[in-house]
Design a protein around this motif. Structure first.
Motif, PDB file in Angstrom:
ATOM      1  N   SER A 206      30.294  91.628  64.630  1.00  7.63           N
ATOM      2  CA  SER A 206      31.747  92.960  64.512  1.00  7.63           C
ATOM      3  C   SER A 206      32.666  92.642  64.958  1.00  7.63           C
ATOM      4  CB  SER A 206      30.900  94.380  64.664  1.00  7.63           C
ATOM      5  OG  SER A 206      30.938  94.748  66.160  1.00  7.63           O
ATOM      6  N   ALA A 210      30.942  92.182  58.006  1.00  7.45           N
ATOM      7  CA  ALA A 210      30.136  93.070  57.567  1.00  7.45           C
ATOM      8  C   ALA A 210      29.200  92.991  56.172  1.00  7.45           C
ATOM      9  CB  ALA A 210      31.040  94.106  57.085  1.00  7.45           C
ATOM     10  N   THR A 212      26.131  93.519  53.487  1.00  7.55           N
ATOM     11  CA  THR A 212      25.985  94.125  52.257  1.00  7.55           C
ATOM     12  C   THR A 212      25.498  95.647  52.567  1.00  7.55           C
ATOM     13  OG1 THR A 212      25.911  92.450  51.099  1.00  7.55           O
ATOM     14  CG2 THR A 212      25.662  94.056  49.753  1.00  7.55           C
ATOM     15  N   PHE A 214      28.778  96.615  53.021  1.00  2.00           N
ATOM     16  CA  PHE A 214      30.277  96.745  53.226  1.00  2.00           C
ATOM     17  C   PHE A 214      31.357  95.909  53.875  1.00  2.00           C
ATOM     18  CE2 PHE A 214      27.792 100.633  55.074  1.00  2.00           C
ATOM     19  CZ  PHE A 214      28.046 101.300  54.785  1.00  2.00           C
ATOM     20  N   ARG A 215      30.685  94.496  53.100  1.00  2.00           N
ATOM     21  CA  ARG A 215      31.303  93.426  52.947  1.00  2.00           C
ATOM     22  C   ARG A 215      32.762  93.627  53.031  1.00  2.00           C
ATOM     23  NH1 ARG A 215      29.105  87.321  50.501  1.00  2.00           N
ATOM     24  NH2 ARG A 215      30.673  86.369  51.305  1.00  2.00           N
ATOM     25  N   LYS A 217      34.802  94.518  54.741  1.00  2.00           N
ATOM     26  CA  LYS A 217      35.565  95.841  55.289  1.00  2.00           C
ATOM     27  C   LYS A 217      35.065  94.840  56.952  1.00  2.00           C
ATOM     28  CE  LYS A 217      34.082  99.090  51.511  1.00  2.00           C
ATOM     29  NZ  LYS A 217      33.776 100.448  51.605  1.00  2.00           N
ATOM     30  N   ASN A 219      33.647  95.629  60.670  1.00  2.00           N
ATOM     31  CA  ASN A 219      32.303  95.240  60.207  1.00  2.00           C
ATOM     32  C   ASN A 219      31.965  96.809  61.455  1.00  2.00           C
ATOM     33  OD1 ASN A 219      29.251  95.667  60.774  1.00  2.00           O
ATOM     34  ND2 ASN A 219      29.059  92.542  61.268  1.00  2.00           N
ATOM     35  N   HIS A 223      26.138  99.064  61.955  1.00  2.00           N
ATOM     36  CA  HIS A 223      25.046  98.226  60.999  1.00  2.00           C
ATOM     37  C   HIS A 223      24.541  97.126  60.852  1.00  2.00           C
ATOM     38  CE1 HIS A 223      28.679 100.279  59.051  1.00  2.00           C
ATOM     39  NE2 HIS A 223      29.656  99.602  58.802  1.00  2.00           N
TER      40      HIS A 223
END
Length: 260
Positions: A206, A210, A212, A214-215, A217, A219, A223
């Motif tokens: 991060s 990010a 899945t 949240f891909r 977006k 990170n 997560h």
């Protein structure tokens, strides 16, 4: 369940406004330890400061291959001094990157050797970045392995089965990031099922990569459990088993203290 995010960049600008909140969300999600990784001298200083400020954060310091050409005289010597700071548990990230044309491969290779040799001297594990440079990265690792097993990790691993086997044979660990969850990466998930669980780690990298769903977006360390859940599902084991194994592996590799 307890997780360890073995690779994140908490000093990045995208975390400036809510770094403390990001760390707290991770802790609340069961991510009890985060390893913040430096990429330049200034970045390495920042992650050391974060480690001093937050109980759950430890630091890894070094010069990323993309930035070695931009290093000023004396930067490497200051990196060496930072490696002796409290809560510094690793060296890097180092390695080779042929995707971005930021530094000549010869300069990257020189610094890659420097980091590994220093890791031996200080008895700290090293963290490897490899992008479109598997053959060259393996050549450096094999050369270094001539003097003994390597104590390090291939971060955000997405290489071939042959590369994975070679790295494991030299003593390396492999770490999976959010790319493991991407729909197109069936081969990577399949590979993850063939590797020894006692040599695997999980990370976020991060604010990048990010997982899945949240891909695309930003990170964040909370997560990491999603990548771990994907690893567990692929292997047909429980999340609890993956959590226990990857946490144990990270604690042993980076010699992290036990946390309650």
């Amino acid at each position: 369940m307890e997780w360890i995010d073995t690779h994140c960049h908490l000093d990045e600008e995208s975390f400036t406004q809510d770094c403390a909140g990001t760390i707290q969300r991770a802790v609340d999600a069961g991510v009890k330890t985060m390893l913040a990784v430096g990429i330049t001298l200034d970045s390495s200083r920042r992650v050391v400061e974060l480690a001093q400020k937050h109980d759950s954060v430890y630091a890894i310091v070094g010069l990323h291959p993309n930035y070695v050409s931009a290093a000023n005289p004396g930067d490497w010597e200051q990196i060496i001094e930072l490696m002796r700071a409290p809560k510094v548990v690793g060296i890097g990230e180092t390695g080779l990157d042929k995707y971005w044309d930021y530094a000549p491969i010869e300069v990257q290779t020189e610094y890659f050797h420097r980091h590994i040799e220093l890791s031996r001297q200080l008895d700290l594990p090293f963290v490897v970045h490899c992008r479109e440079a598997e053959a060259e990265t393996l050549a450096v690792l094999k050369k270094q392995a001539e003097t003994g097993p390597l104590r390090g990790v291939m971060h955000s691993f997405c290489g071939s089965a042959e590369t994975a086997t070679a790295c494991l044979s030299m003593g390396m660990h492999l770490s999976f990031a959010g790319m493991l969850t991407f729909k197109k990466n069936d081969l990577l998930r399949q590979l993850s099922t063939t590797l020894p669980l006692d040599r695997l780690l999980v990370e976020t990298d991060s604010p990048y990569l990010a997982p899945t769903p949240f891909r695309g977006k930003r990170n964040e360390p909370a997560h990491v459990r999603l990548t771990a859940a994907c690893l567990a599902k692929s292997r047909g084991v429980s999340k609890e088993e993956v959590a226990a194994a990857t946490t144990r592996n990270a604690c042993e590799l980076f010699r992290l203290p036990a946390r309650s």
